[in-house]
Motif scaffolding. Structure first.
Motif, PDB file in Angstrom:
ATOM      1  N   ALA A 175      -1.767   1.256 -14.464  1.00 53.10           N
ATOM      2  CA  ALA A 175      -2.153   2.663 -14.372  1.00 53.10           C
ATOM      3  C   ALA A 175      -0.988   3.542 -13.921  1.00 53.10           C
ATOM      4  O   ALA A 175      -0.866   4.694 -14.349  1.00 53.10           O
ATOM      5  N   LEU A 176      -0.109   2.987 -13.067  1.00 52.87           N
ATOM      6  CA  LEU A 176       1.021   3.749 -12.539  1.00 52.87           C
ATOM      7  C   LEU A 176       2.302   3.526 -13.340  1.00 52.87           C
ATOM      8  O   LEU A 176       3.362   4.038 -12.975  1.00 52.87           O
ATOM      9  N   ARG A 222       4.263   5.685  -5.440  1.00 52.46           N
ATOM     10  CA  ARG A 222       4.309   5.762  -6.906  1.00 52.46           C
ATOM     11  C   ARG A 222       3.258   6.732  -7.431  1.00 52.46           C
ATOM     12  O   ARG A 222       3.522   7.519  -8.343  1.00 52.46           O
ATOM     13  N   ARG A 223       2.063   6.689  -6.832  1.00 53.47           N
ATOM     14  CA  ARG A 223       0.995   7.608  -7.242  1.00 53.47           C
ATOM     15  C   ARG A 223       1.461   9.040  -7.063  1.00 53.47           C
ATOM     16  O   ARG A 223       1.261   9.889  -7.935  1.00 53.47           O
ATOM     17  N   GLY A 265       0.816  -1.215   0.000  1.00 52.54           N
ATOM     18  CA  GLY A 265       0.000   0.000   0.000  1.00 52.54           C
ATOM     19  C   GLY A 265       0.847   1.263   0.000  1.00 52.54           C
ATOM     20  O   GLY A 265       0.543   2.229  -0.705  1.00 52.54           O
ATOM     21  N   LYS A 266       1.937   1.253   0.786  1.00 52.17           N
ATOM     22  CA  LYS A 266       2.832   2.417   0.809  1.00 52.17           C
ATOM     23  C   LYS A 266       3.487   2.614  -0.548  1.00 52.17           C
ATOM     24  O   LYS A 266       3.626   3.746  -1.019  1.00 52.17           O
ATOM     25  N   ARG A 267       3.845   1.517  -1.195  1.00 54.15           N
ATOM     26  CA  ARG A 267       4.471   1.623  -2.515  1.00 54.15           C
ATOM     27  C   ARG A 267       3.480   2.158  -3.554  1.00 54.15           C
ATOM     28  O   ARG A 267       3.855   2.924  -4.431  1.00 54.15           O
ATOM     29  N   VAL A 268       2.198   1.765  -3.424  1.00 53.69           N
ATOM     30  CA  VAL A 268       1.174   2.319  -4.322  1.00 53.69           C
ATOM     31  C   VAL A 268       1.087   3.826  -4.108  1.00 53.69           C
ATOM     32  O   VAL A 268       1.108   4.609  -5.059  1.00 53.69           O
ATOM     33  N   MET A 322      -0.457  11.749  -9.439  1.00 56.57           N
ATOM     34  CA  MET A 322      -1.831  11.287  -9.632  1.00 56.57           C
ATOM     35  C   MET A 322      -2.586  11.326  -8.299  1.00 56.57           C
ATOM     36  O   MET A 322      -2.016  11.015  -7.249  1.00 56.57           O
ATOM     37  N   THR A 323      -3.841  11.724  -8.341  1.00 58.87           N
ATOM     38  CA  THR A 323      -4.666  11.723  -7.128  1.00 58.87           C
ATOM     39  C   THR A 323      -5.273  10.335  -6.919  1.00 58.87           C
ATOM     40  O   THR A 323      -5.295   9.503  -7.836  1.00 58.87           O
ATOM     41  N   GLN A 324      -5.795  10.117  -5.730  1.00 69.33           N
ATOM     42  CA  GLN A 324      -6.500   8.859  -5.463  1.00 69.33           C
ATOM     43  C   GLN A 324      -7.710   8.725  -6.382  1.00 69.33           C
ATOM     44  O   GLN A 324      -7.999   7.639  -6.869  1.00 69.33           O
ATOM     45  N   HIS A 325      -8.381   9.835  -6.630  1.00 70.77           N
ATOM     46  CA  HIS A 325      -9.544   9.819  -7.523  1.00 70.77           C
ATOM     47  C   HIS A 325      -9.145   9.384  -8.933  1.00 70.77           C
ATOM     48  O   HIS A 325      -9.830   8.579  -9.564  1.00 70.77           O
TER      49      HIS A 325
END
Length: 119
Positions: A59-60, A16-17, A10-13, A22-25
């Motif tokens: 996506a990332l 990278r975001r 989760g931290k890596r997501v 990139m926003t969570q949305h």
């Protein structure tokens, strides 16, 4: 109880975001889920299935393996002292640094190196 591997992934997501701006949305929209689910993934509260992790990696623009890098060091009880990616300010600094044209970026890097040696 939250599993340390889920927290690490989760931290890596999240990192990278942030790195790609990139926003969570936006990530949720690309993956086809609600942004609240991204929030739960990023905290490790919810596990990410293999197919969903594949979609998030796409996506990332990274491989699935990216999310597992550094896992051995991160499965201890708490955050690592040297984990710069855990610091929002450090992430912002790295993003800003790479937005600078390359020739100016090299000069800035040399300046930072000299200042750190003098400190």
């Amino acid at each position: 109880m939250v599993h340390p591997v889920d927290v690490h992934v989760g931290k890596r997501v999240r990192h990278r975001r942030w790195m790609v701006g990139m926003t969570q949305h936006q990530l949720a929209e690309q993956v086809g889920i609600k942004f609240q689910q991204i929030q739960k993934y990023e905290t490790g509260a919810n596990r990410i299935s293999a197919s969903r992790l594949w979609d998030i990696a796409d996506a990332l623009r990274v491989t699935v393996g990216f999310f597992y890098e550094g896992l051995e060091a991160d499965t201890d009880a708490g955050p690592q002292d040297g984990d710069l990616l855990a610091d929002k300010e450090a992430l912002e600094l790295v993003r800003s640094y790479y937005a600078i044209p390359e020739n100016q970026r090299r000069r800035l890097f040399e300046l930072a190196r000299v200042l750190s040696e003098a400190a």
